[in-house]
Design a protein around this motif. Structure first.
Motif, PDB file in Angstrom:
ATOM      1  N   GLU A  17       0.854  -1.136   0.070  1.00 39.26           N
ATOM      2  CA  GLU A  17       0.039   0.199   0.054  1.00 39.26           C
ATOM      3  C   GLU A  17       0.756   1.352   0.149  1.00 39.26           C
ATOM      4  O   GLU A  17       1.972   1.245   0.370  1.00 39.26           O
ATOM      5  CB  GLU A  17      -0.840  -0.012   1.345  1.00 39.26           C
ATOM      6  CG  GLU A  17      -0.187   0.008   2.436  1.00 39.26           C
ATOM      7  CD  GLU A  17      -1.019   0.028   3.797  1.00 39.26           C
ATOM      8  OE1 GLU A  17      -2.595  -0.045   3.511  1.00 39.26           O
ATOM      9  OE2 GLU A  17      -0.698  -0.008   4.984  1.00 39.26           O
ATOM     10  N   VAL A  18       0.169   2.389  -0.357  1.00 41.42           N
ATOM     11  CA  VAL A  18       0.740   3.626  -0.184  1.00 41.42           C
ATOM     12  C   VAL A  18      -0.047   4.621   0.963  1.00 41.42           C
ATOM     13  O   VAL A  18      -1.344   4.641   0.750  1.00 41.42           O
ATOM     14  CB  VAL A  18       0.675   4.616  -1.691  1.00 41.42           C
ATOM     15  CG1 VAL A  18       1.203   5.892  -1.472  1.00 41.42           C
ATOM     16  CG2 VAL A  18       1.456   3.569  -2.639  1.00 41.42           C
ATOM     17  N   ILE A  19       0.774   4.970   1.956  1.00 41.04           N
ATOM     18  CA  ILE A  19       0.000   5.745   2.813  1.00 41.04           C
ATOM     19  C   ILE A  19       0.442   7.223   2.791  1.00 41.04           C
ATOM     20  O   ILE A  19       1.608   7.455   2.706  1.00 41.04           O
ATOM     21  CB  ILE A  19       0.203   5.309   4.184  1.00 41.04           C
ATOM     22  CG1 ILE A  19       0.046   3.564   4.261  1.00 41.04           C
ATOM     23  CG2 ILE A  19      -0.207   5.983   5.435  1.00 41.04           C
ATOM     24  CD1 ILE A  19       0.436   3.057   5.535  1.00 41.04           C
ATOM     25  N   ILE A  20      -0.547   8.025   2.652  1.00 48.07           N
ATOM     26  CA  ILE A  20      -0.278   9.632   2.820  1.00 48.07           C
ATOM     27  C   ILE A  20      -0.667   9.839   4.212  1.00 48.07           C
ATOM     28  O   ILE A  20      -1.828   9.927   4.874  1.00 48.07           O
ATOM     29  CB  ILE A  20      -1.480  10.348   2.053  1.00 48.07           C
ATOM     30  CG1 ILE A  20      -1.029   9.743   0.616  1.00 48.07           C
ATOM     31  CG2 ILE A  20      -0.831  11.824   1.906  1.00 48.07           C
ATOM     32  CD1 ILE A  20       0.230   9.805  -0.066  1.00 48.07           C
ATOM     33  N   GLU A  21       0.564  10.244   5.015  1.00 49.67           N
ATOM     34  CA  GLU A  21       0.461  10.650   6.495  1.00 49.67           C
ATOM     35  C   GLU A  21       0.234  12.380   6.482  1.00 49.67           C
ATOM     36  O   GLU A  21       1.272  12.854   6.070  1.00 49.67           O
ATOM     37  CB  GLU A  21       1.324  10.281   7.126  1.00 49.67           C
ATOM     38  CG  GLU A  21       1.211  10.163   8.834  1.00 49.67           C
ATOM     39  CD  GLU A  21       2.339   9.472   9.629  1.00 49.67           C
ATOM     40  OE1 GLU A  21       2.138   8.451   9.914  1.00 49.67           O
ATOM     41  OE2 GLU A  21       3.485  10.203   9.948  1.00 49.67           O
ATOM     42  N   PHE A  22      -0.502  12.759   7.172  1.00 50.68           N
ATOM     43  CA  PHE A  22      -0.673  14.279   7.473  1.00 50.68           C
ATOM     44  C   PHE A  22      -0.132  14.767   8.647  1.00 50.68           C
ATOM     45  O   PHE A  22      -0.310  13.919   9.634  1.00 50.68           O
ATOM     46  CB  PHE A  22      -2.162  14.746   7.432  1.00 50.68           C
ATOM     47  CG  PHE A  22      -2.788  14.800   6.098  1.00 50.68           C
ATOM     48  CD1 PHE A  22      -2.614  15.609   5.114  1.00 50.68           C
ATOM     49  CD2 PHE A  22      -3.560  13.545   5.635  1.00 50.68           C
ATOM     50  CE1 PHE A  22      -3.111  15.448   3.935  1.00 50.68           C
ATOM     51  CE2 PHE A  22      -4.265  13.047   4.497  1.00 50.68           C
ATOM     52  CZ  PHE A  22      -3.854  14.324   3.618  1.00 50.68           C
ATOM     53  N   ASP A  35      -2.995  16.262  18.792  1.00 54.84           N
ATOM     54  CA  ASP A  35      -1.839  15.439  18.296  1.00 54.84           C
ATOM     55  C   ASP A  35      -2.382  14.229  17.294  1.00 54.84           C
ATOM     56  O   ASP A  35      -1.403  13.358  17.145  1.00 54.84           O
ATOM     57  CB  ASP A  35      -1.147  14.971  19.331  1.00 54.84           C
ATOM     58  CG  ASP A  35      -0.675  15.978  20.213  1.00 54.84           C
ATOM     59  OD1 ASP A  35      -0.034  16.993  19.613  1.00 54.84           O
ATOM     60  OD2 ASP A  35      -0.276  15.895  21.531  1.00 54.84           O
ATOM     61  N   GLU A  36      -3.513  14.357  16.906  1.00 52.40           N
ATOM     62  CA  GLU A  36      -4.249  13.197  15.994  1.00 52.40           C
ATOM     63  C   GLU A  36      -3.857  13.261  14.614  1.00 52.40           C
ATOM     64  O   GLU A  36      -3.648  14.539  14.154  1.00 52.40           O
ATOM     65  CB  GLU A  36      -5.755  13.276  16.199  1.00 52.40           C
ATOM     66  CG  GLU A  36      -6.158  12.156  15.222  1.00 52.40           C
ATOM     67  CD  GLU A  36      -7.792  12.108  15.024  1.00 52.40           C
ATOM     68  OE1 GLU A  36      -8.436  11.453  14.587  1.00 52.40           O
ATOM     69  OE2 GLU A  36      -8.333  13.098  15.884  1.00 52.40           O
ATOM     70  N   ILE A  37      -2.976  11.962  14.214  1.00 51.29           N
ATOM     71  CA  ILE A  37      -2.373  12.050  12.918  1.00 51.29           C
ATOM     72  C   ILE A  37      -3.576  11.317  11.967  1.00 51.29           C
ATOM     73  O   ILE A  37      -3.961  10.257  12.149  1.00 51.29           O
ATOM     74  CB  ILE A  37      -1.140  11.564  13.061  1.00 51.29           C
ATOM     75  CG1 ILE A  37      -0.165  12.263  13.895  1.00 51.29           C
ATOM     76  CG2 ILE A  37      -0.518  11.538  11.481  1.00 51.29           C
ATOM     77  CD1 ILE A  37       1.187  11.473  13.833  1.00 51.29           C
ATOM     78  N   LEU A  38      -3.769  12.031  10.760  1.00 53.66           N
ATOM     79  CA  LEU A  38      -4.580  11.404   9.950  1.00 53.66           C
ATOM     80  C   LEU A  38      -4.022  10.793   8.848  1.00 53.66           C
ATOM     81  O   LEU A  38      -3.062  11.462   8.389  1.00 53.66           O
ATOM     82  CB  LEU A  38      -5.425  12.769   9.229  1.00 53.66           C
ATOM     83  CG  LEU A  38      -6.403  13.473  10.387  1.00 53.66           C
ATOM     84  CD1 LEU A  38      -7.151  14.675   9.623  1.00 53.66           C
ATOM     85  CD2 LEU A  38      -7.273  12.683  11.075  1.00 53.66           C
ATOM     86  N   ARG A  39      -4.717   9.772   8.283  1.00 53.62           N
ATOM     87  CA  ARG A  39      -3.851   9.093   7.217  1.00 53.62           C
ATOM     88  C   ARG A  39      -4.650   8.694   5.961  1.00 53.62           C
ATOM     89  O   ARG A  39      -6.111   8.449   6.434  1.00 53.62           O
ATOM     90  CB  ARG A  39      -3.105   7.668   7.709  1.00 53.62           C
ATOM     91  CG  ARG A  39      -2.234   8.007   8.757  1.00 53.62           C
ATOM     92  CD  ARG A  39      -1.559   6.647   9.237  1.00 53.62           C
ATOM     93  NE  ARG A  39      -0.404   6.675  10.069  1.00 53.62           N
ATOM     94  CZ  ARG A  39      -0.552   7.118  11.535  1.00 53.62           C
ATOM     95  NH1 ARG A  39      -1.821   7.062  11.969  1.00 53.62           N
ATOM     96  NH2 ARG A  39       0.514   7.148  12.161  1.00 53.62           N
ATOM     97  N   PHE A  40      -4.381   8.614   4.896  1.00 46.49           N
ATOM     98  CA  PHE A  40      -5.087   8.160   3.664  1.00 46.49           C
ATOM     99  C   PHE A  40      -4.249   7.076   2.930  1.00 46.49           C
ATOM    100  O   PHE A  40      -2.820   7.243   2.783  1.00 46.49           O
ATOM    101  CB  PHE A  40      -5.323   9.374   2.673  1.00 46.49           C
ATOM    102  CG  PHE A  40      -5.870   8.736   1.475  1.00 46.49           C
ATOM    103  CD1 PHE A  40      -7.135   8.183   1.298  1.00 46.49           C
ATOM    104  CD2 PHE A  40      -5.102   8.949   0.226  1.00 46.49           C
ATOM    105  CE1 PHE A  40      -7.535   7.681   0.030  1.00 46.49           C
ATOM    106  CE2 PHE A  40      -5.468   8.365  -0.992  1.00 46.49           C
ATOM    107  CZ  PHE A  40      -6.695   7.794  -0.985  1.00 46.49           C
ATOM    108  N   SER A  41      -4.847   5.973   2.607  1.00 47.14           N
ATOM    109  CA  SER A  41      -4.087   4.826   2.068  1.00 47.14           C
ATOM    110  C   SER A  41      -4.597   4.183   0.978  1.00 47.14           C
ATOM    111  O   SER A  41      -5.962   4.414   0.677  1.00 47.14           O
ATOM    112  CB  SER A  41      -3.592   3.804   3.023  1.00 47.14           C
ATOM    113  OG  SER A  41      -4.975   3.234   3.353  1.00 47.14           O
TER     114      SER A  41
END
Length: 296
Positions: free
Chosen positions: A114-119, A156-162
């Motif tokens: 997978e490819v993860i986009i981490e904000f 501090d919450e980190i959002l991710r899209f994969s």
């Protein structure tokens, strides 16, 4: 004409503050030059002269009712104005501000599956739009935003899209701030033209319609300025588009472009309703004051 007799008849009402401003000025002007009436006033205040209350009781009741209504009007109007400004503050703190530079707000993490986009933590939320390009590529377009509240609260919450590579073989991921698009990942070097996500322009149209209504009602006010009853209704009507104008500038400023059209329009309407109710109550209060002067 004996002015002393007129003033002495008015003194009981003057003492109870049941006279109009004009009558009050007339009595006070006379008292400045008449010692007899001054003594009469002193005797009234000391209670040495008995005055029948039959004539003043109805006026006292009317005045008391008007003062009670005036207090309610002031309290409700103040509450509505405070609520309106509370909505404006809420709108400012939760406004979606586009994150312009993807290099500073996201990281691309690639694995075999997978490819993860981490904000970054400063990002409060994101949206994903997708479309198939040339029946070959799946194009993903990311849009992220931050809010003032998210910055103040130090979330501090980190959002991710994969994206799962096993499910989708060919795809590209672009980042958009609704003005510029930037390619951040491609499975096979595809650099062609993707699709565009359009921002909503309806708020601008609503604002133009609102301004047109203000102009039309203003012209009607000029035409029917001598028709008192119709003029009152026109004045009440024109308050609504004026309050919408205030609501728009409170929430959006001079900007008519919206990426969250439903949210922005609801906030504008909420401010409009609060300010319209407050201004309508204030307007009616002014009309009552005019009537009060005529009575007293």
């Amino acid at each position: 004409m004996n002015q002393c007799n007129i003033v002495k008849d008015l003194l009981p009402l003057y003492v109870e503050d049941l006279v109009s401003e004009d009558t009050k000025c007339y009595v006070e002007d006379h008292l400045n030059t008449c010692e007899s009436c001054q003594n009469e006033l002193k005797q009234l205040k000391l209670g040495k002269i008995e005055v029948s209350n039959d004539a003043t009781i109805p006026l006292k009741k009317i005045k008391k009712n008007l003062e009670r209504k005036q207090l309610k009007t002031i309290l409700v109007t103040a509450s509505l104005v405070i609520l309106a400004f509370g909505i404006v503050i809420f709108g400012f703190l939760t406004k979606h501000n586009p994150a312009r530079n993807p290099n500073n707000i996201l990281t691309v993490i690639e694995s075999d599956d997978e490819v993860i986009i981490e904000f970054q933590p400063e990002i409060a939320g994101y949206e994903v739009y997708n479309e198939i390009i040339d029946n070959e590529f799946m194009s993903y377009k990311l849009y992220a935003w931050y809010t003032e509240w998210n910055r103040i609260s130090n979330n501090d919450e980190i959002l991710r899209f994969s994206v799962n590579k096993n499910e989708i073989n060919n795809f590209i991921i672009e980042y958009s701030d609704y003005e510029n698009d930037k390619l951040i990942y491609s499975t096979s070097g595809y650099l062609g033209q993707s699709f565009h996500v359009l921002v909503a322009l309806r708020l601008g149209y609503y604002l133009m319609i609102d301004l047109a209504i203000i102009v039309i009602l203003s012209i009607m006010l000029m035409i029917y300025r001598k028709n008192h009853n119709f003029k009152i209704w026109l004045q009440r009507m024109i308050l609504l588009p004026i309050c919408y104008l205030f609501g728009h500038f409170s929430i959006k400023g001079f900007n008519t472009i919206s990426i969250t059209i439903s949210r922005d329009f609801l906030l504008i309407c909420a401010v409009t309703i609060c300010m319209y109710c407050a201004s309508l109550m204030l307007f009616n209060h002014l009309c009552v004051n005019v009537s009060k002067r005529e009575i007293f």
